[in-house]
Design an enzyme around this catalytic site. Structure first.
Site, PDB file in Angstrom:
ATOM      1  N   VAL A  15      28.302 -14.116 -10.326  1.00  0.00           N
ATOM      2  CA  VAL A  15      27.246 -14.692  -9.510  1.00  0.00           C
ATOM      3  C   VAL A  15      26.041 -14.688 -10.137  1.00  0.00           C
ATOM      4  O   VAL A  15      25.058 -15.439 -10.247  1.00  0.00           O
ATOM      5  CB  VAL A  15      27.003 -13.783  -8.059  1.00  0.00           C
ATOM      6  N   ALA A  73      24.368  -6.351 -10.314  1.00  0.00           N
ATOM      7  CA  ALA A  73      25.184  -5.690 -11.024  1.00  0.00           C
ATOM      8  C   ALA A  73      25.852  -4.531 -10.255  1.00  0.00           C
ATOM      9  O   ALA A  73      25.146  -3.943  -9.213  1.00  0.00           O
ATOM     10  CB  ALA A  73      24.521  -4.888 -12.246  1.00  0.00           C
ATOM     11  N   TYR A 144      34.491   1.251  -2.182  1.00  0.00           N
ATOM     12  CA  TYR A 144      33.844   0.559  -2.587  1.00  0.00           C
ATOM     13  C   TYR A 144      32.729  -0.034  -1.422  1.00  0.00           C
ATOM     14  O   TYR A 144      31.228  -0.131  -1.485  1.00  0.00           O
ATOM     15  CB  TYR A 144      34.378  -0.989  -2.799  1.00  0.00           C
TER      16      TYR A 144
END
Length: 322
Positions: A15, A73, A144
């Site tokens: 991205v 990030a 996550y």
């Protein structure tokens, strides 16, 4: 538009790199941060050395003169994580690293912090016709997703304490040129003409084309209504796995050879093989409602699903011929 200086993390990523190119084209000055040097920077972009993303990273030099931070990030979702404590590893980067950058950004006078989160904050799946909403109660189910939720919570608390605005964007599965993982595997299967047992899947899944995600992120840089909001993003057209494969086959010029195996049989077979997660992604539903994104930002996905699939397929075919 007043020329703005934007710090972008993850600027070599799937991205991040297209976002870097788009912002440069649109006239932003970009401070492109990544753990590896960027070989060909756009004009006016700079690439300071940032070797780590955690709670100790010093961002002082990179943040000089920056008005907006876009933080893309992250330690990404790992399919087969072998670490002894996956949540702790995700927290080091996605929570501690994010909040460390955000605190330094606020202290440096950054006006807005755009955080690229994940739909996994909402959860892993939805009943058909009952999409996730941007402001619904989060229900992450894996380390996550938990780490992204905790980063969001910390950012909102920081926004309440400082003058820095926070914008949170939660993408669904992103596809486009260079896509990896399951999406790439499906293109390979279709390109080889492999018969696939996915001809009778009646799920509904929201996806987002890379160009559409990039366009929304750029919109969030300076849109007044984006301040301190959370947005879901998709192409605005939900597809079944069967329909996706058929349309992907058209884009590749290889009609999909799909066998009409009932989804319950696929799910039972996956359970026997211990592949429930893969079964959920192929047979389960995950829909998002982007009406808030559309209405608050007056935003419409600029690229259609078929156009995005053609662009993705073109890149794939070019890579196959090299």
């Amino acid at each position: 538009m007043t020329l703005k200086t934007v710090l972008l993390t993850g600027s070599t990523g799937f991205v991040g790199h297209p976002l870097l190119l788009r912002m440069s084209t649109d006239g932003f000055r970009v401070v492109a941060c990544s753990r590896t040097p960027i070989s060909a920077l756009p004009v006016d972009a700079v690439n300071p050395s940032i070797t780590a993303l955690d709670g100790t990273t010093d961002w002082k030099v990179a943040l000089a003169g920056v008005e907006v931070v876009i933080h893309s990030a992250a330690r990404v979702h790992v399919m087969h994580d072998t670490s002894s404590d996956p949540l702790a590893e995700f927290r080091k980067v996605n929570v501690e690293g994010t909040l460390n950058l955000a605190r330094q950004a606020a202290a440096a006078g950054v006006r807005r912090f755009v955080f690229i989160s994940s739909i996994k904050v909402n959860g892993e799946g939805t009943p058909v016709g009952v999409p996730y909403l941007a402001d619904a109660q989060p229900a992450p189910a894996d380390p996550y997703g938990i780490s992204k939720m905790e980063a969001e919570q910390g950012l909102r608390a920081l926004a309440a304490e400082t003058a820095m605005e926070v914008v949170i964007v939660r993408p669904v599965l992103v596809y486009g040129p260079g896509v990896k993982a399951n999406f790439l595997s499906m293109m390979r299967w279709l390109h080889k003409g492999v018969p696939l047992p996915f001809g009778a899947i009646h799920n509904r899944r929201s996806l987002v084309a890379l160009d559409n995600l990039v366009d929304l992120i750029v919109t969030c840089i300076d849109h007044p209504a984006a301040a301190n909001q959370t947005f879901l993003v998709s192409d605005g057209e939900d597809l079944s796995t069967t329909e996706l494969l058929r349309r992907m086959g058209v884009a590749l010029g290889r009609p999909a050879r799909l066998l009409p195996i009932p989804s319950w049989m696929l799910e039972a077979g996956a359970a026997l093989l211990g592949k429930q997660a893969l079964s959920q992604r192929l047979c389960g539903s995950l829909q998002v409602d982007i009406s808030k994104t559309r209405e608050l930002l007056n935003w419409t996905p600029p690229v259609s699903v078929d156009e995005a699939l053609r662009k993705t397929a073109k890149h794939f075919l070019e890579q196959q011929s090299t």
